[in-house]
Design a protein around this motif. Structure first.
Motif, PDB file in Angstrom:
ATOM      1  N   LEU A 102      20.202  -7.723  -8.438  1.00  0.00           N
ATOM      2  CA  LEU A 102      21.523  -7.023  -9.074  1.00  0.00           C
ATOM      3  C   LEU A 102      21.564  -5.964  -9.716  1.00  0.00           C
ATOM      4  CD1 LEU A 102      22.552 -10.584 -11.219  1.00  0.00           C
ATOM      5  CD2 LEU A 102      24.114  -9.457  -9.371  1.00  0.00           C
ATOM      6  N   ALA A 103      20.387  -5.495 -10.474  1.00  0.00           N
ATOM      7  CA  ALA A 103      20.440  -4.396 -11.301  1.00  0.00           C
ATOM      8  C   ALA A 103      20.472  -3.129 -10.244  1.00  0.00           C
ATOM      9  CB  ALA A 103      19.222  -4.389 -11.939  1.00  0.00           C
ATOM     10  N   PHE A 104      19.624  -3.304  -9.094  1.00  0.00           N
ATOM     11  CA  PHE A 104      19.827  -2.387  -8.177  1.00  0.00           C
ATOM     12  C   PHE A 104      20.961  -1.959  -7.433  1.00  0.00           C
ATOM     13  CE2 PHE A 104      14.679  -3.328  -7.234  1.00  0.00           C
ATOM     14  CZ  PHE A 104      14.593  -2.987  -8.488  1.00  0.00           C
ATOM     15  N   GLU A 105      21.793  -3.063  -6.989  1.00  0.00           N
ATOM     16  CA  GLU A 105      22.738  -2.939  -6.176  1.00  0.00           C
ATOM     17  C   GLU A 105      23.927  -2.387  -7.390  1.00  0.00           C
ATOM     18  OE1 GLU A 105      25.479  -5.349  -2.873  1.00  0.00           O
ATOM     19  OE2 GLU A 105      23.976  -6.355  -3.829  1.00  0.00           O
ATOM     20  N   LEU A 106      23.893  -3.123  -8.326  1.00  0.00           N
ATOM     21  CA  LEU A 106      24.922  -2.570  -9.271  1.00  0.00           C
ATOM     22  C   LEU A 106      24.968  -1.087  -9.640  1.00  0.00           C
ATOM     23  CD1 LEU A 106      27.462  -3.580 -11.162  1.00  0.00           C
ATOM     24  CD2 LEU A 106      25.663  -4.349 -12.757  1.00  0.00           C
ATOM     25  N   ALA A 107      23.553  -0.563 -10.009  1.00  0.00           N
ATOM     26  CA  ALA A 107      23.480   0.364 -10.401  1.00  0.00           C
ATOM     27  C   ALA A 107      23.932   1.531  -9.212  1.00  0.00           C
ATOM     28  CB  ALA A 107      22.052   0.994 -10.557  1.00  0.00           C
TER      29      ALA A 107
END
Length: 606
Positions: A412-417
């Motif tokens: 989630l963090a990677f894709e959202l970033a």
């Protein structure tokens, strides 16, 4: 909390019930009992303690003989663990087993006493049994509907009526219950592991659906007595997944299953080197527009959320609030339709987490569930769901569920970033590649088991200890501390290392263990300073760090060095050694690792 089973078929019912209950003891083990229809009579055997006590009792008394019955393993709520408070409850006409809490049981009990009923136990469950008897005339389904209209609270009920010796009835609200479908036999269970030996096919009951289970049929009705047609679910794992597989304990097996669980959770969600949650129904363009993100969970799942907070805020620059589910719902939280609520639950049935999900939906916030159990209540009610692929987790102390939950937080963090433009594609692909390699890193850390066992030997006689860290290391310390205390029964607390001087350092005495986690290079000097402060006051320091960090002489008594990876992902590398330390400490103390006292796996009541 409690475990429920039921069986109708041609097999020896008592044997099937005991076997099924043995797969559900992680849900509670204060007492166990079964009720079987024997020659037209409901025969009950039950007693305080583990299921083994019931088996021993029946070896003396004789086990009930029949082909239709219900069983229960208890985590006590109303009434202490005792033979009398054990389930099943009832009388000659009706017998029930119950998971949940009947909130208005006192009013029902008072009414029934006025009507001439007497009570022998302290449980809320006995009131439901007596109420069923009070209303029963000749139609069990009509009787159940009438009782459901009067009871308040949460429940999963397995019910037998003497007049229907070939039938088990079942109903649920908020507590999980499934109906297993076999050939010329059918089952009732709180969870799939109880019946996986016999069938992989099952129905999921919705709230207040009433199942009428015979050996050759399953009929399901709603509260208006209208038939309900349901799809059959099929478990995607087999009986071997619910067995120890040669390991001494389920916990040790599940620790070693973490590389495969992470691979199964992460790999399908990496497309062309980039994280991709679209197959889970997650629209990242929508997610990036939410005002802020809430992550709410309980226990270990909340600690996974803490890791999520750190990486989402650092990489995606999106504000994240993490809270304990049982606190969040009662503090009038400021959550709006412009926010995203992420709830995390291994079972998908956690009562407090479910309540938070419903609160978020009431105000119009978007909801995203991270759960392990397909078709669970939380999964069915959330707007979006990301399933983890840990497989069954039997040990009460969660390990692989935690590891896959933080894996999802990273995705989630990677894709959202990347969607937010706070990292470029090159950096996103670099982080994603490192996450894809984490199964190998975790496997490498499991080779440190001998070192972890040695460190555990230094903790066995401790009365209290501290875990300290900064940033992601503090989030990880919280989980390490929880694992140790819940299975070793040693008092343990986690503290942000920089907070020690604000009071907690006064607890340090000569020889007191302090486990320091130091994997974040930008914070290492600060953390080492805090370590020196406790060392100077007599602490025995166990340091967990990656193999590139230099800490100097005399900083720690024992050092566990981890393989290197991107420091954002170091919690995944460090988690397994912390789990192993807790595991071996418990083993050395002679505790029941998989069934720690007073705990149950799935908390389905408040």
């Amino acid at each position: 909390m409690c475990g429920i089973v039921g069986y109708v078929g041609d097999r020896d019912c008592a044997d099937v019930l005991v076997d099924a209950l043995s797969k559900l003891e992680y849900r509670g083990y204060d007492s166990a009992g079964i009720a079987v229809v024997e020659k037209g009579v409901i025969k009950v055997e039950k007693c305080k303690g583990r299921l083994a006590n019931l088996v021993d009792k029946m070896a003396v008394d004789g086990k009930p003989q029949g082909h239709c019955g219900i069983g229960h393993t208890r985590w006590a709520t109303h009434g202490e663990p005792s033979d009398i408070n054990s389930h099943p409850h009832g009388n000659k006409r009706v017998s029930i087993v119950h998971n949940g809490i009947i909130e208005n049981y006192k009013q029902i009990k008072d009414f029934l006493i006025e009507e001439g009923y007497s009570f022998v136990s302290e449980t809320d469950t006995e009131t439901v049994a007596k109420l069923l008897d009070y209303y029963y005339v000749d139609d069990p389904v009509d009787t159940i509907i009438k009782v459901l209209s009067e009871i308040k609270g949460s429940y999963a009920l397995g019910i037998m009526f003497r007049d229907y010796p070939d039938t088990v009835f079942a109903v649920r609200k908020e507590c999980p219950l499934i109906v297993g479908v076999g050939e010329n036999e059918n089952f009732l269970a709180s969870d799939v592991p109880a019946i996986i030996k016999y069938t992989r096919d099952y129905y999921l009951l919705e709230a207040n659906e009433i199942a009428v289970v015979k050996k050759d049929s399953v009929q399901i009705y709603d509260m208006h007595k209208e038939p309900v047609h349901k799809e059959i679910n099929t478990a995607d794992w087999d009986v071997d997944a619910a067995e120890k597989g040669g390991y001494e304990h389920f916990m040790l097996k599940e620790i070693h299953e973490q590389p495969a669980a992470v691979r199964d959770t992460v790999s399908p969600r990496i497309i062309n080197g980039m994280p991709d949650l679209s197959q889970d129904g997650v629209d990242m363009q929508k997610l990036k527009d939410y005002r802020q993100i809430f992550i709410v969970a309980c226990g270990t799942a909340m600690h996974a959320g803490m890791v999520g907070k750190y990486v989402i805020e650092k990489l995606a620059r999106k504000p994240v609030i993490v809270d304990i589910a049982s606190e969040f719902r009662y503090r009038d939280p400021i959550i709006t339709k412009d926010d995203l609520m992420i709830v995390i639950s291994q079972s998908g049935e956690t009562a407090d987490t479910m309540a938070v999900l419903r609160l978020a939906k009431e105000v119009g916030a978007a909801t995203l569930a991270v759960v392990n159990v397909v078709g669970s209540s939380i999964a069915r009610e959330a707007d979006m769901v990301i399933y983890t692929h840990a497989g069954p987790e039997i040990s009460v102390a969660s390990t692989k569920a935690y590891m896959v939950q933080i894996s999802v937080m990273y995705l989630l963090a990677f894709e959202l970033a990347y969607a937010n433009g706070t990292i470029d594609k090159e950096r996103c692909m670099e982080l994603t590649a490192q996450l894809g390699q984490m199964p190998d890193i975790i496997r490498e850390t499991l080779e440190l088991k001998d070192t972890c066992s040695f460190v555990a030997s230094k903790l066995v006689n401790a009365e209290s200890l501290l875990y300290i860290g900064r940033g992601l290391d503090y989030a990880l310390s919280m989980e390490g501390s929880l694992k140790l205390k819940e299975i070793s029964y040693i008092h343990s607390e986690s503290y942000a290392a920089g907070e020690l001087k604000h009071g907690t350092i006064s607890l340090i005495t000569e020889g007191m263990p302090v486990i320091a986690v130091a994997t974040q290079k930008k914070l290492i000097e600060k953390t080492v300073s805090n370590i020196r402060e406790v060392k100077a006051r007599g602490a025995m320091v166990i340091l967990i760090c990656d193999n590139s960090i230099e800490v100097g002489e005399g900083v720690a008594d024992y050092i566990i060095r981890l393989p290197q990876t991107d420091e954002q992902l170091m919690p995944m590398a460090a988690a397994a050694p912390l789990q192993l330390i807790a595991y071996y400490t418990s083993v050395l103390k002679g505790n029941d690792v998989d069934k720690p006292r007073n705990l149950a796996k799935s908390v389905t009541v408040e």
